[in-house]
Design an enzyme around this catalytic site. Structure first.
Site, short mmCIF file in Angstrom:
data_model
loop_
_atom_site.label_atom_id
_atom_site.label_comp_id
_atom_site.label_asym_id
_atom_site.label_seq_id
_atom_site.Cartn_x
_atom_site.Cartn_y
_atom_site.Cartn_z
CG ASP A 141 -2.89 -6.01 1.60
OD1 ASP A 141 -2.20 -7.23 1.56
OD2 ASP A 141 -2.94 -5.35 0.50
CB ALA A 170 -4.48 -6.38 -1.74
CG ASP A 171 -4.71 -1.78 1.46
OD1 ASP A 171 -5.69 -1.21 1.20
OD2 ASP A 171 -4.52 -2.73 2.28
CE LYS A 172 2.51 -1.37 -0.58
NZ LYS A 172 4.14 -1.55 -0.09
#
Length: 398
Positions: A141, A170-172
């Protein structure tokens, strides 16, 4: 009806957060999500700190994998890959986030699998995509926050030092984009009968996400230098006499309402702030001026004053206060459930509320290989064969 995606089978071949979080949304909406885990389990089961004596669950894992079934197999072994392909012959969606090229080396690439099952929707999540000079770069991330401009938009106003957002944004966000893309592909398949191959890169996602207001000064080609940076100003965190609040004064009526709430008739006469354009150009002076007034009274006093003047405002809650907040409680946004080997856990309810095809938390996160036997039976393996696979450590079951 059990959710809008009831009857859809999703094979979740992902780890960490971007993939598991995406497929968890699909599970909340009724899909049968089968999480394929290595024999040792998903790496996030042991992320940061486990919360059960067996060392099988972390809070991060639970919050990204609730409502799924777990099949634990070794896909590096030919028999493990055979099990997976038999599952995929009957599946609607595959989501994977191995590094680019890994699935092709395992002979599980989109071309091979979609030839076997043309209705399959094959989804690949990556850090920076499958081309370009960074394609072999290991990505987490913070790397994406650095490359996409997110660390810059968080820069300290005085020093201009970039800062990371303290959550895996960024991941979520990639998970949300992925779940939406899967839903679109399922809808298209209803019309054409054909699946699709979807690629979602975290870098692509975050640049698209940042753009509308975060890149305003770079939107018109050739005019970059003539537009002030909307983020070169203090943030909207105001310290009261006993805490913190935030409030917004974008429209004329909101600014006028704030001026009335201060009780100072001279503030509304300040020409620097009398128009939306003036408040934008003089944002730093305006925010600092607001702080001068807000520091004089308590949080409760300011919220009463601002609500009475119809100015957007809220207390800034500490995380421990969020699930106790009166609005959160009134909306019943947090649910408690029993997590095996852990105890009672809190989870947020699905954010999208369907009137008919209602979403709901489908159950706790699975133990490693909790559903291996039932899933293998579903695709034709008898108990003796399953026992042999477990003995050979190609399959793990509880």
């Amino acid at each position: 009806m059990r959710g809008a995606l009831s009857g859809v089978r999703v094979i979740d071949l992902t780890g960490v957060v971007s993939g598991p979080f995406a497929t968890m949304f699909l599970a909340d909406q009724g899909a049968d999500v089968i999480k394929i885990e290595p024999i040792t389990g998903d790496i996030t089961r042991r992320s940061r700190a486990t919360i059960d004596e067996a060392g099988e669950f972390s809070a991060l894992f639970i919050s990204s994998n609730r409502g799924k079934r777990s099949l634990s197999i070794d896909i590096k072994e030919p028999i493990g890959r055979e099990i997976l392909t038999r599952l995929l012959d009957q599946a609607d969606v595959l989501v994977q986030n191995f590094r680019p090229g890994t699935m092709e080396r395992l002979r599980l690439g989109p071309k091979e699998l979609r030839e076997r099952n043309p209705r399959l929707i094959y989804v690949s999540i990556s850090g920076v995509g499958d081309s370009g000079p960074y394609v072999r770069k290991r990505v987490y991330d913070p790397i994406i926050q650095a490359l996409s401009g997110f660390a810059d938009i968080q820069s300290q106003p005085l020093t201009n030092r970039p800062q990371m957002i303290r959550t895996i944004v960024a991941d979520k966000t990639t998970a949300v984009f992925t779940a939406q893309a899967v839903a679109a592909a399922l809808y298209a398949r209803e019309k054409t009968g054909k699946g699709d191959y979807i690629q979602v890169a975290m870098l692509d996602t975050m640049i698209a996400y940042l753009w509308p207001e975060g890149m305003m000064q770079y939107t018109v080609v050739g005019k970059e230098a003539s537009v002030s940076d909307p983020n070169d100003r203090p943030d909207l965190v105001f310290k009261t006499a006993d805490g913190y609040i935030t409030c917004g004064t974008i429209s004329d009526s909101e600014w006028q309402g704030f001026c009335r709430a201060t009780g100072d008739p001279e503030l509304e006469k300040d020409e620097r702030f009398s128009t939306p354009g003036g408040r934008f150009l003089n944002a730093t002076a305006r925010i600092n001026k607001m702080q001068e007034y807000i520091g004089r009274y308590t949080t409760a006093e300011w919220l009463d004053r601002l609500d009475a003047a119809d100015v957007p405002c809220a207390p800034i809650l500490r995380r421990a206060d969020v699930f106790r907040n009166e609005q959160v409680v009134a909306r019943e946004l947090i649910e408690e459930l029993d997590q095996p080997t852990v105890g009672r856990v809190r989870q947020p309810k699905p954010a999208a509320k369907f009137e008919i095809n209602r979403s709901k938390i489908g159950g706790p996160a699975p133990r490693v290989g909790e559903h291996s036997r039932e899933i293998l039976r579903d695709i034709g393996y008898d108990d003796a064969s399953i026992d042999a696979l477990i003995e050979r450590k190609i399959v793990r079951s509880i």
